[in-house]
Design a protein around this motif. Structure first.
Motif, PDB file in Angstrom:
ATOM      1  N   ASN A   1      12.449 -22.854  16.351  1.00 38.64           N
ATOM      2  CA  ASN A   1      11.842 -22.439  17.614  1.00 38.64           C
ATOM      3  C   ASN A   1      11.092 -23.595  18.265  1.00 38.64           C
ATOM      4  O   ASN A   1      11.153 -23.786  19.483  1.00 38.64           O
ATOM      5  CB  ASN A   1      10.867 -21.286  17.374  1.00 38.64           C
ATOM      6  CG  ASN A   1      11.590 -19.999  17.003  1.00 38.64           C
ATOM      7  OD1 ASN A   1      12.799 -19.887  17.219  1.00 38.64           O
ATOM      8  ND2 ASN A   1      10.865 -19.039  16.459  1.00 38.64           N
TER       9      ASN A   1
ATOM     10  N   THR B   1      17.532 -21.562  17.884  1.00 39.18           N
ATOM     11  CA  THR B   1      17.399 -20.105  17.831  1.00 39.18           C
ATOM     12  C   THR B   1      17.660 -19.438  19.178  1.00 39.18           C
ATOM     13  O   THR B   1      17.588 -18.213  19.266  1.00 39.18           O
ATOM     14  CB  THR B   1      15.977 -19.725  17.354  1.00 39.18           C
ATOM     15  OG1 THR B   1      15.026 -20.525  18.059  1.00 39.18           O
ATOM     16  CG2 THR B   1      15.838 -19.923  15.879  1.00 39.18           C
TER      17      THR B   1
ATOM     18  N   ILE C   1      13.581 -15.993  22.386  1.00 41.25           N
ATOM     19  CA  ILE C   1      13.590 -17.441  22.558  1.00 41.25           C
ATOM     20  C   ILE C   1      14.394 -17.831  23.799  1.00 41.25           C
ATOM     21  O   ILE C   1      13.957 -18.684  24.598  1.00 41.25           O
ATOM     22  CB  ILE C   1      14.165 -18.122  21.286  1.00 41.25           C
ATOM     23  CG1 ILE C   1      13.316 -17.762  20.074  1.00 41.25           C
ATOM     24  CG2 ILE C   1      14.221 -19.635  21.478  1.00 41.25           C
ATOM     25  CD1 ILE C   1      11.846 -18.170  20.181  1.00 41.25           C
TER      26      ILE C   1
ATOM     27  N   ALA D   1       6.956 -19.145  19.480  1.00 46.68           N
ATOM     28  CA  ALA D   1       7.766 -19.617  18.339  1.00 46.68           C
ATOM     29  C   ALA D   1       7.179 -19.127  17.017  1.00 46.68           C
ATOM     30  O   ALA D   1       7.900 -18.639  16.141  1.00 46.68           O
ATOM     31  CB  ALA D   1       7.823 -21.146  18.351  1.00 46.68           C
TER      32      ALA D   1
END
Lengths: 251, 226
Positions: free
Chosen positions: B91, B103, B167, B197
């Protein structure tokens, strides 16, 4: 939003590889280190706890031992003080007895010393008295005094008892040496005759004595028939006098 | 703006096309492997600062796993810990200029979700045997089996889509905000990116841990009732 199967499969493989890598190089070593440290800390704590317990046990033992020692010390001190008191009493009694004995001994010694001193003084007085009398009698010793002493001796021979006469008779019979008469001055014939008469009367038979002169007698006579001796002179009387004084006799 | 940024960095390796996600993942794996090797090469009984950080990370993961599973969490720890560490790194990789976070690719999140799906059954079967484990799908009533299967599939799909969606949407939103706000918003957006994240990684890993724990403990509960 697309789903790429190749990427999906590769990512799964990547994750599994990463899982192995992290397990091999992160989790296992770190967890081992933490466990090792934890074990060490626990061991240190356990050792410290054991040492503390041991120290407490030892402290308890030392306290008990100190208490026992203190009690024993007190007991021994009391016993020692008791023994010291008893020993002191005993030594005091012994000392008292020794002092009493020493005092008695000193008293006896003092008495003895005083007696000796008294005796010496007496002897000295007697000796001086005897000396004085002897010097006086030496000055008084004359033929007249000798005649008087011979008269006294003749009177004594006449006044003997029968038993004494028998003793003189046995002495004259057993004697190997002749009768001997010693005087301080020369005897006149008249006096010799009277002495022979008195001796003959005392022994019951006629005697003829030998005559001799001895200035040491001062005055008077000394007649010897065997073991029997007639002493009627100043020298022998002075000796009797001194001996009688030495033994406390006055007669 | 590139509509498909992953395709831009893809690499053709023979018949296999390596996407940018895979390449970025390799970079993350390489970095993690190097950091782990260097960090744990000489571990001391009296730790230094960096060793304290490393041990803090590992013990925090261990506490979380043991908090849910107790002593049975030992075998699960590497899997869940790797999920957390990898997803956090993946992340955060998005904030590096020129790199897109892996991600925000559904292929990666779907792959992780599939791994979680299989790991739930793996640990469940490993703990109780496959017969007893599979038997719990028939309890309390065999009629509930379809619902159990639907639940398994839906939560796996949800797991993949949640991470991907958050994300991806974060990066799209950040891009739009940057276009609108210009240079005034990068720092708040970066801060939001970091928080997001961490939160998403935590959620993904915690959900995986709970799924695994439910696979192990549901079997224990059903056995206890019998």
């Amino acid at each position: 939003m697309q789903l790429d199967w190749t990427t999906l499969v590769l990512e799964i493989l990547n994750f599994l590889i990463l899982l192995w890598i992290l397990k091999r190089f992160l989790y296992q070593p770190v967890l081992r280190a933490v466990a090792r440290r934890k074990t060490l800390i626990e061991q240190t704590v356990a050792d410290a706890t054991k040492q503390k317990t041991d120290a407490q046990t030892l402290e308890q033992q030392y306290r008990s031992r100190l208490d026992a020692w203190e009690e024993e010390k007190t007991h021994l001190r009391e016993r020692m003080l008791g023994e010291l008191r008893a020993e002191r009493e005993r030594q005091l009694v012994e000392l008292q007895n020794a002092l009493e004995k020493e005092r008695e001994k000193n008293r006896v010694l003092e008495e003895r010393r005083l007696q000796d001193l008294e005796r010496k003084l007496g002897d000295e007085v007697n000796a001086r008295g005897a000396g004085f009398v002897a010097r006086l009698l030496e000055r008084l010793a004359t033929p007249a005094l000798e005649n008087r002493l011979i008269e006294v001796a003749i009177e004594d021979l006449r006044g003997l008892s029968d038993e004494q006469r028998q003793q003189i008779d046995r002495a004259a019979a057993d004697a190997d040496v002749p009768l001997r008469v010693i005087t301080a001055f020369p005897l006149p014939e008249e006096q010799r005759r009277r002495i022979e008469q008195a001796l003959s009367t005392a022994t019951g038979k006629a005697v003829k004595p030998e005559y001799a002169q001895d200035d040491n007698l001062l005055a008077g006579l000394r007649a010897r028939i065997g073991p029997w001796i007639l002493q009627a002179n100043l020298r022998d009387e002075l000796s009797f006098f001194a001996e009688a004084i030495r033994h406390g006799h006055t007669d | 703006m590139e509509s498909n940024p992953v395709a831009v960095t893809e690499l053709q390796l023979g018949p296999v096309t390596l996407s940018g996600t895979v390449i970025t993942t390799w970079g993350i794996m390489l970095a993690l492997a190097a950091v782990c090797y260097l960090s744990t090469r000489r571990l001391e009984l009296v730790p230094g600062r960096w060793q304290v950080v490393v041990e803090g990370v590992v013990t925090a993961i261990e506490d979380a796993v043991h908090g849910v599973l107790g002593e049975a969490g030992g075998p699960v720890l590497p899997f869940v810990g790797t999920l957390w560490i990898f997803i956090v790194c993946a992340n955060l990789a998005g904030i590096v200029p020129g790199v897109r976070g892996p991600t925000d690719d559904l292929s990666l999140t779907a792959g992780l979700a599939l791994l979680v799906f299989f790991s739930v059954h793996w640990y469940g079967i490993h703990a109780h045997g496959w017969k007893k484990y599979l038997g719990h799908y028939l309890r309390p009533n065999p009629l509930l089996l379809p619902f159990h299967l639907m639940s398994e599939v839906s939560r796996t799909v949800a797991l993949a889509l949640r991470l991907f969606g958050n994300i991806f949407s974060l990066e799209m939103a950040a891009m739009l905000v940057l276009l609108v706000g210009g240079l005034l918003v990068p720092i708040p957006v970066l801060a939001l990116h970091i928080v997001e994240a961490l939160v998403q990684a935590y959620i993904f890993g915690m959900l995986a841990l709970i799924y695994i724990a439910s696979g192990i403990q549901a079997q224990q509960l059903s056995l206890g009732k019998e």
